[in-house]
Design an enzyme around this catalytic site. Structure first.
Site, short mmCIF file in Angstrom:
data_model
loop_
_atom_site.label_atom_id
_atom_site.label_comp_id
_atom_site.label_asym_id
_atom_site.label_seq_id
_atom_site.Cartn_x
_atom_site.Cartn_y
_atom_site.Cartn_z
N CYS A 1 9.36 15.11 -0.52
CA CYS A 1 7.82 14.91 0.44
C CYS A 1 8.37 15.76 1.50
O CYS A 1 7.01 16.52 2.06
CB CYS A 1 8.57 14.06 1.41
SG CYS A 1 9.03 12.39 0.94
N GLY B 1 0.92 3.37 -9.80
CA GLY B 1 1.59 2.86 -7.75
C GLY B 1 2.60 1.88 -7.65
O GLY B 1 3.99 2.66 -8.50
N ARG C 1 3.34 -8.94 4.47
CA ARG C 1 4.14 -9.15 3.31
C ARG C 1 5.09 -8.71 3.47
O ARG C 1 5.52 -6.86 3.80
CB ARG C 1 3.72 -9.22 1.99
CG ARG C 1 4.68 -9.01 0.39
CD ARG C 1 4.07 -9.36 -0.54
NE ARG C 1 2.70 -7.90 -0.97
CZ ARG C 1 3.98 -6.72 -1.44
NH1 ARG C 1 5.10 -6.85 -2.57
NH2 ARG C 1 2.57 -5.62 -1.54
N CYS D 1 5.15 0.15 6.17
CA CYS D 1 5.51 1.18 5.51
C CYS D 1 3.98 2.57 4.80
O CYS D 1 2.67 1.73 4.79
CB CYS D 1 5.96 0.37 3.64
SG CYS D 1 7.03 -0.08 3.99
N CYS D 2 4.45 3.91 5.28
CA CYS D 2 3.33 4.18 4.18
C CYS D 2 2.61 4.51 2.14
O CYS D 2 3.11 3.56 1.80
CB CYS D 2 3.30 5.96 4.70
SG CYS D 2 4.62 6.40 2.96
#
Lengths: 383, 383
Positions: free
Chosen positions: B82, B117, B189, B200-201
């Site tokens: 990252c 994804g 969720r 969450c990003c």
């Protein structure tokens, strides 16, 4: 190299070859520990690390270092195709030259066995590559053009492989340790006409490391200075149409010679990117070891063999030492250092004082090279 | 930053989000052209390029540049999880600071849609990751520990997301442009207890670029200088057992403040690596914006909101602007420059003169961070 003088004070590598049972981390650790021991530098003294890998996992450098306890300093992973290792070495050189750190570590790691073998995979979305214009096919085209332009024939392409195997048979780090004959090379399975299997480098596993310092380490009787450190990407002004000439290598070489204040005649030996035998002939010319069109003469007169005027790939090169992509550029530095120290054993280039190393990465789908790196190392006179 | 002064003279980025129809090359080109135009620098003036990508193809930087005709100079691709983009930016800064080139380009590109994804894939051979200890799971563990240690509850985790969305709704480059309520975040969720989907990003596509120069470009009324550029890898002296503290961030921050001659109180706003909401709370403390354990107080008193004492992630951060891995670090630089120039529109941090950007990469399977990068940018006084 702008900034402070920079020395290569320690090198180490694994033998190249098939290391299916070893992890990339283990290969890298072997190389790093050998380089640190060679330099007499403690892990805690390393100020920055660059790790070259073409196909490694995210965080490859950090994964290698973690189990060695070499944690804390900046670590950066570098990908530049076949120049990944030499690009990592260049950044280690700059880290020291710029005064940022006094000791930097360059590392190259590749475990091609993990990819399953065969030619390197075409990148997703690479249309030309996916329909067959992979590395061997591209260099077969270049070979055809070169043969057409120079009157060379397949025998010349084979002679490069015979020389590489003859040299590499003397190198305990080489993937192949057996000489081959001209007939064996010419008669090997055709991969991409006119390139036979033995005119193509193997897919190897391995790792190499180099310790770069701002001053010679204590007790170093033969300090080896980095006299030039150059990286170029290709231009394509003519659309890459003259496939028998490497503009990128010629441009990088001109920059490297200028930086070192040396010319091709000053180079005592070179480690050159012979991924296929045709490359080596093209690079003799682009590196200025002969005039354009003069490569066949150099080869035929054994001038690039051990004992010749300008030995090329005394290690065996990519063709024989092997080509674990990200490790290759750093392995060239290892060979250069061993040769300049006079420690290369049976493959020693007598009296060598100036070494040139050269990698080029990319080329598919385009003739252009993504990254051509040239380094010149020079043994310093001690008075 | 040792060496010459270095300025960020131009920035540009694509909107972050889903760009399924665009190639990574197209995204990168949009960002590069915007940054060059912003700086008023011609492509031919660029002396060196660094491209950060976490999951891009080999030669990503060169692929982006080829169709722009920006060929010839050295290009190096950087992978540091990252922190890939911020690691690339750091090397561009060093290329200029060291005197090697006068103009360098940093680029970050990621096209996570191409990965299909979901959470980022576990690396091959990553045992913990493959059995479920992926990013969300790891940060859920850290969140549990943090809640236990501080008395915080899920509401605090949700408040960070609400703030991010409130900020990002004002940012035309953000992946999400709609504010969310505390109840929406808490009721989303569950991904990995206590982290819900909105804590969450997202997985985003995008690119960002920055032009780094040795002097302010002509007409630059608000030169922005790089006051600190730091990269660290994690150490694990305690085995990473205290999961509620980021030793790597704290160490990198100490180095950055020392380099800049500034302290946390001098920072007017920060772009922080909020991959999950828990991260932001931990980094308030590790970056020194409050005492250890003080993050809840900062949050509850809106001190890290726009208009507060130390706005964090005015862009919306990773949670709302999005997180195309290799592009994130460079996008933080874009945001910092726009804010320091006073051009951030509705999300402007009034009177901002000093900005801090922060990314951390890695963490799976180990708590340790592969690469934590911190940059401090400072608007220069013109007299």
């Amino acid at each position: 190299v702008s900034g402070r003088p920079v020395y290569v004070s320690g090198v180490g590598m694994t033998p190249f070859g098939r290391h299916r049972e070893s992890s990339p981390e283990q290969l890298g650790q072997t190389a790093v520990l050998a380089a640190l021991a060679d330099a007499g530098v403690a892990p805690g003294a390393v100020g920055e690390v660059f790790c070259g890998t073409g196909y490694g996992l995210p965080g490859t450098g950090q994964r290698v270092l973690r189990d060695l306890g070499l944690t804390g300093p900046p670590v950066t992973n570098v990908e530049n195709a076949c120049s990944s290792g030499s690009s990592a070495f260049r950044l280690a050189v700059r880290a020291v030259a710029s005064g940022q750190v006094d000791v930097a570590l360059a590392l190259g790691v590749e475990h091609l066995s993990g990819l399953g073998g065969g030619t390197l995979p075409a990148a997703k979305g690479d249309v030309e590559g996916s329909v067959g214009l992979n590395g061997p096919a591209l260099y077969a085209m270049r070979a055809r053009r070169y043969l057409e332009a120079t009157g060379a024939d397949s025998k010349h392409l084979a002679m490069v492989a015979v020389k590489a195997r003859r040299h590499g048979a003397l190198n305990p780090y080489a993937h192949f340790r057996k000489p081959v004959s001209l007939d064996e090379v010419l008669g090997a399975r055709m991969i991409s006409d006119p390139l036979t299997l033995l005119m193509c480098c193997p897919t190897s596993d391995g790792a190499a490391a180099a310790v770069v310092t701002a001053a010679p380490v204590p007790g170093d009787a033969t300090p080896i200075r980095v006299a030039a450190s150059v990286l170029c990407s290709g231009v394509e002004e003519d659309g890459g149409r003259d496939m028998s000439w490497s503009e990128t290598t010629a441009r990088a070489a001109a920059q490297a010679y200028a930086a070192a204040g040396l010319g091709p005649a000053d180079v005592d030996f070179a480690e050159v990117h012979d991924a296929f035998t045709i490359n080596e002939l093209m690079y003799y010319e682009a590196l200025g070891f002969c005039e354009r069109g003069g490569a066949l003469g150099l080869l035929e007169h054994d001038e690039t063999s051990l004992g010749g005027r300008i030995p090329v790939n005394p290690s065996g090169g990519l063709l024989c030492r092997g080509h674990p992509v990200g490790a290759t550029g750093v392995a060239q530095i290892c060979e250069a250092v061993w040769q300049l120290r006079g420690l290369a054993g049976d493959r020693q280039v007598q009296g060598a004082r100036v070494a040139l190393t050269h990698t080029t990465g990319g080329g598919v789908p385009n003739l252009d090279h993504l990254a051509c790196a040239i380094h010149i190392l020079r043994k310093e006179d001690r008075s």
